[in-house]
Write a protein that holds these residues in place. Structure first.
Motif: not given
Length: 256
Positions: A68-77
């Motif tokens: 899901k997109p929010a997980t990418v934003v929270a942990y990806g960067f």
């Protein structure tokens, strides 16, 4: 919103600040020292999020109903700096969710008096489900933070901001969509009427619904554009499974 946080922290006594800070440091240290748990969903969420950011593959991020997109934003960067950094973000999300929940309870006059607020903070953080998840890069923490943020904003009578915060919950955990309608109805009911239409508040307030449903609507439209399928959310992770009471109680209910 930042001004509200500054006012909140400024109102704390030295004891109010010392206890939460000690809890935060302890959880952050535990997150950094804990084993990688390479076979867990938490590590898979971390690696998937980081891979998406490294490749700048935004279509992959938007069409993924598991990560899901929010997980990418929270942990990806932040995950580009390593697993420990991403785990500290998870700890911060849980810590902020606990603080916002305790402060919301105090604003609604559910708790009051010296020590009661900090006891509530510790009681929330040290629930077995929350404590075990707080040091891992899972999606539940992000959904819990958005839920707590929305409740805090609503207690502060920022109904539109609360609706928008809640609207992003399904982009972290899709099960949150089941409670989103009730939360938006509460925000719409309590929203004040505009000056030009003094009798149009309450159930007729439309903007909380618009802002609350906007993130999911935008995510769905983006998914249709990427996959070319109207039923794209059901084509991968979100599909009906055989009912198992143990899984509902021990996994979805307890952890979520």
């Amino acid at each position: 919103m930042l001004d509200s946080f500054r006012i909140l922290v400024a109102r704390w006594s030295e004891w109010d600040r010392l206890v939460p800070l000690s809890l935060l440091v302890a959880l952050a240290a535990l997150a950094c020292l804990h084993s990688p748990r390479l076979s867990d969903d938490s590590f898979a969420h971390f690696t998937e999020s980081v891979d998406v950011i490294r490749a700048s593959d935004w279509e992959r991020a938007l069409a993924d109903t598991w990560n899901k997109p929010a997980t990418v934003v929270a942990y990806g960067f932040v995950g580009l700096a390593g697993l420990s950094t991403a785990r500290v973000v998870s700890v911060l999300l849980c810590f902020l969710a606990a603080i916002l929940t305790a402060e919301t309870a105090r604003r609604w006059r559910w708790v009051d008096g010296p020590g009661v607020w900090m006891f509530g903070l510790a009681a929330l953080l040290f629930q077995p489900a929350l404590l075990s998840q707080s040091i891992l890069t899972m999606a539940e923490q992000l959904a819990a933070f958005l839920l707590a943020l929305g409740l805090w904003l609503q207690a502060d009578r920022r109904f539109l901001a609360a609706a928008l915060a809640w609207g992003f919950m399904p982009l972290a955990r899709m099960e949150a969509g089941f409670v989103l309608g009730a939360l938006l109805a509460a925000a719409a009911w309590r929203s004040p009427a505009p000056p030009e239409r003094p009798g149009s508040g309450g159930r007729l307030a439309v903007w909380p619904w618009v802002l609350g449903l906007l993130p999911c609507a935008a995510w769905y439209v983006a998914g249709v554009s990427i996959t070319g399928k109207l039923d794209w959310p059901l084509a991968s992770y979100c599909y009906p499974r055989p009912f198992a009471l143990t899984d509902v109680l021990c996994v979805n209910g307890f952890t979520g």
